[in-house]
Design a protein around this motif. Structure first.
Motif, PDB file in Angstrom:
ATOM      1  N   MET A 181      16.981  -0.571  -2.520  1.00 50.06           N
ATOM      2  CA  MET A 181      15.791  -1.096  -2.951  1.00 50.06           C
ATOM      3  C   MET A 181      15.608  -2.386  -2.264  1.00 50.06           C
ATOM      4  SD  MET A 181      13.985   0.749  -4.764  1.00 50.06           S
ATOM      5  CE  MET A 181      14.147   2.638  -4.999  1.00 50.06           C
ATOM      6  N   LYS A 182      16.639  -3.007  -1.972  1.00 45.74           N
ATOM      7  CA  LYS A 182      16.258  -4.369  -1.083  1.00 45.74           C
ATOM      8  C   LYS A 182      15.657  -4.192  -0.020  1.00 45.74           C
ATOM      9  CE  LYS A 182      16.983  -8.783   0.336  1.00 45.74           C
ATOM     10  NZ  LYS A 182      15.706  -9.439   0.196  1.00 45.74           N
ATOM     11  N   LYS A 183      15.708  -3.267   0.690  1.00 43.41           N
ATOM     12  CA  LYS A 183      14.832  -2.979   1.968  1.00 43.41           C
ATOM     13  C   LYS A 183      13.359  -2.810   1.469  1.00 43.41           C
ATOM     14  CE  LYS A 183      14.855  -0.370   6.233  1.00 43.41           C
ATOM     15  NZ  LYS A 183      15.478   0.366   7.239  1.00 43.41           N
ATOM     16  N   ALA A 184      13.229  -2.049   0.341  1.00 52.62           N
ATOM     17  CA  ALA A 184      11.957  -1.663  -0.284  1.00 52.62           C
ATOM     18  C   ALA A 184      11.201  -3.271  -0.316  1.00 52.62           C
ATOM     19  CB  ALA A 184      11.908  -0.929  -1.315  1.00 52.62           C
ATOM     20  N   GLN A 185      11.908  -3.920  -0.980  1.00 57.63           N
ATOM     21  CA  GLN A 185      11.195  -5.171  -1.150  1.00 57.63           C
ATOM     22  C   GLN A 185      10.843  -5.968   0.166  1.00 57.63           C
ATOM     23  OE1 GLN A 185      14.456  -7.071  -3.752  1.00 57.63           O
ATOM     24  NE2 GLN A 185      12.879  -7.417  -5.065  1.00 57.63           N
ATOM     25  N   ASP A 186      11.590  -5.917   1.226  1.00 54.18           N
ATOM     26  CA  ASP A 186      11.584  -6.717   2.212  1.00 54.18           C
ATOM     27  C   ASP A 186      10.220  -5.890   3.065  1.00 54.18           C
ATOM     28  OD1 ASP A 186      13.731  -8.061   1.970  1.00 54.18           O
ATOM     29  OD2 ASP A 186      15.012  -6.846   3.399  1.00 54.18           O
ATOM     30  N   LEU A 187      10.156  -4.566   3.092  1.00 57.06           N
ATOM     31  CA  LEU A 187       9.113  -3.779   3.658  1.00 57.06           C
ATOM     32  C   LEU A 187       7.749  -4.313   2.640  1.00 57.06           C
ATOM     33  CD1 LEU A 187      10.805  -0.630   4.235  1.00 57.06           C
ATOM     34  CD2 LEU A 187       9.768  -2.429   6.152  1.00 57.06           C
ATOM     35  N   LEU A 188       7.935  -4.357   1.447  1.00 55.94           N
ATOM     36  CA  LEU A 188       6.395  -4.572   0.827  1.00 55.94           C
ATOM     37  C   LEU A 188       5.816  -5.871   1.103  1.00 55.94           C
ATOM     38  CD1 LEU A 188       7.620  -2.843  -2.657  1.00 55.94           C
ATOM     39  CD2 LEU A 188       5.576  -2.313  -1.144  1.00 55.94           C
ATOM     40  N   GLN A 189       6.755  -6.945   1.911  1.00 55.15           N
ATOM     41  CA  GLN A 189       6.083  -8.258   2.234  1.00 55.15           C
ATOM     42  C   GLN A 189       5.214  -7.929   3.483  1.00 55.15           C
ATOM     43  OE1 GLN A 189       8.992 -11.617   2.327  1.00 55.15           O
ATOM     44  NE2 GLN A 189      10.312 -10.081   0.958  1.00 55.15           N
ATOM     45  N   GLY A 190       5.203  -7.010   4.114  1.00 51.52           N
ATOM     46  CA  GLY A 190       4.303  -6.527   5.176  1.00 51.52           C
ATOM     47  C   GLY A 190       3.149  -5.764   4.804  1.00 51.52           C
ATOM     48  N   ASP A 191       2.489  -5.290   5.927  1.00 51.87           N
ATOM     49  CA  ASP A 191       1.404  -4.499   5.574  1.00 51.87           C
ATOM     50  C   ASP A 191       1.544  -3.154   5.472  1.00 51.87           C
ATOM     51  OD1 ASP A 191      -0.242  -6.726   5.423  1.00 51.87           O
ATOM     52  OD2 ASP A 191      -0.503  -7.067   7.668  1.00 51.87           O
ATOM     53  N   THR A 192       2.654  -2.594   5.577  1.00 53.61           N
ATOM     54  CA  THR A 192       2.933  -1.077   5.835  1.00 53.61           C
ATOM     55  C   THR A 192       2.494  -0.579   4.428  1.00 53.61           C
ATOM     56  OG1 THR A 192       4.544  -1.633   7.371  1.00 53.61           O
ATOM     57  CG2 THR A 192       4.657   0.583   6.154  1.00 53.61           C
ATOM     58  N   SER A 193       1.844   0.546   4.567  1.00 53.70           N
ATOM     59  CA  SER A 193       1.416   1.223   3.089  1.00 53.70           C
ATOM     60  C   SER A 193       2.484   1.426   2.417  1.00 53.70           C
ATOM     61  CB  SER A 193       0.680   2.461   3.550  1.00 53.70           C
ATOM     62  OG  SER A 193       1.455   3.630   4.000  1.00 53.70           O
ATOM     63  N   ILE A 194       2.569   1.571   0.976  1.00 53.05           N
ATOM     64  CA  ILE A 194       3.542   2.309  -0.061  1.00 53.05           C
ATOM     65  C   ILE A 194       3.968   3.578   0.501  1.00 53.05           C
ATOM     66  CG2 ILE A 194       4.275   2.622  -2.261  1.00 53.05           C
ATOM     67  CD1 ILE A 194       2.319   0.126  -2.948  1.00 53.05           C
ATOM     68  N   THR A 195       3.004   4.371   1.015  1.00 52.21           N
ATOM     69  CA  THR A 195       3.384   5.793   1.407  1.00 52.21           C
ATOM     70  C   THR A 195       4.298   5.726   2.551  1.00 52.21           C
ATOM     71  OG1 THR A 195       1.607   6.589   0.518  1.00 52.21           O
ATOM     72  CG2 THR A 195       2.326   7.920   1.973  1.00 52.21           C
ATOM     73  N   GLN A 196       3.966   4.901   3.447  1.00 50.47           N
ATOM     74  CA  GLN A 196       4.804   4.905   4.649  1.00 50.47           C
ATOM     75  C   GLN A 196       5.922   4.125   4.481  1.00 50.47           C
ATOM     76  OE1 GLN A 196       4.227   6.124   7.648  1.00 50.47           O
ATOM     77  NE2 GLN A 196       6.264   5.811   7.739  1.00 50.47           N
ATOM     78  N   ILE A 197       6.229   3.247   3.610  1.00 50.26           N
ATOM     79  CA  ILE A 197       7.652   2.753   3.138  1.00 50.26           C
ATOM     80  C   ILE A 197       8.506   3.598   2.388  1.00 50.26           C
ATOM     81  CG2 ILE A 197       8.704   1.024   1.410  1.00 50.26           C
ATOM     82  CD1 ILE A 197       6.087  -0.884   1.915  1.00 50.26           C
ATOM     83  N   ALA A 198       7.859   4.604   1.647  1.00 49.50           N
ATOM     84  CA  ALA A 198       8.446   5.643   0.730  1.00 49.50           C
ATOM     85  C   ALA A 198       9.306   6.574   1.951  1.00 49.50           C
ATOM     86  CB  ALA A 198       7.557   6.317  -0.009  1.00 49.50           C
ATOM     87  N   MET A 199       8.108   7.125   2.682  1.00 51.96           N
ATOM     88  CA  MET A 199       8.768   7.808   4.084  1.00 51.96           C
ATOM     89  C   MET A 199       9.800   6.989   4.616  1.00 51.96           C
ATOM     90  SD  MET A 199       6.932  10.575   3.447  1.00 51.96           S
ATOM     91  CE  MET A 199       5.651  10.993   2.542  1.00 51.96           C
ATOM     92  N   ASP A 200       9.758   5.934   4.940  1.00 56.55           N
ATOM     93  CA  ASP A 200      10.868   5.292   5.853  1.00 56.55           C
ATOM     94  C   ASP A 200      12.109   5.241   5.044  1.00 56.55           C
ATOM     95  OD1 ASP A 200       8.615   4.863   7.774  1.00 56.55           O
ATOM     96  OD2 ASP A 200       8.638   2.694   7.204  1.00 56.55           O
TER      97      ASP A 200
END
Length: 50
Positions: free
Chosen positions: A1-20
């Motif tokens: 989940m640390k990676k999720a926090q890092d990714l959420l700081q950018g502009d990537t959609s939450i759907t794309q983060i979930a897929m990533d």
């Protein structure tokens, strides 16, 4: 989940983060995130961006 926090700081959609992060269903990602951090990904993102 640390990676999720890092990714959420950018502009990537939450759907794309979930897929990533190999979630096939964004709702399952959101549920796992909420269980871990007691907030939804979108609420967490809003808090970080202030």
């Amino acid at each position: 989940m640390k990676k999720a926090q890092d990714l959420l700081q950018g502009d990537t959609s939450i759907t794309q983060i979930a897929m990533d992060l190999n979630y096939t269903n964004p709702a399952k990602f959101a549920a796992a995130f909420r269980k871990c951090f007691h907030t939804s990904p979108s609420e967490w993102r809003r808090g970080v961006r202030g």
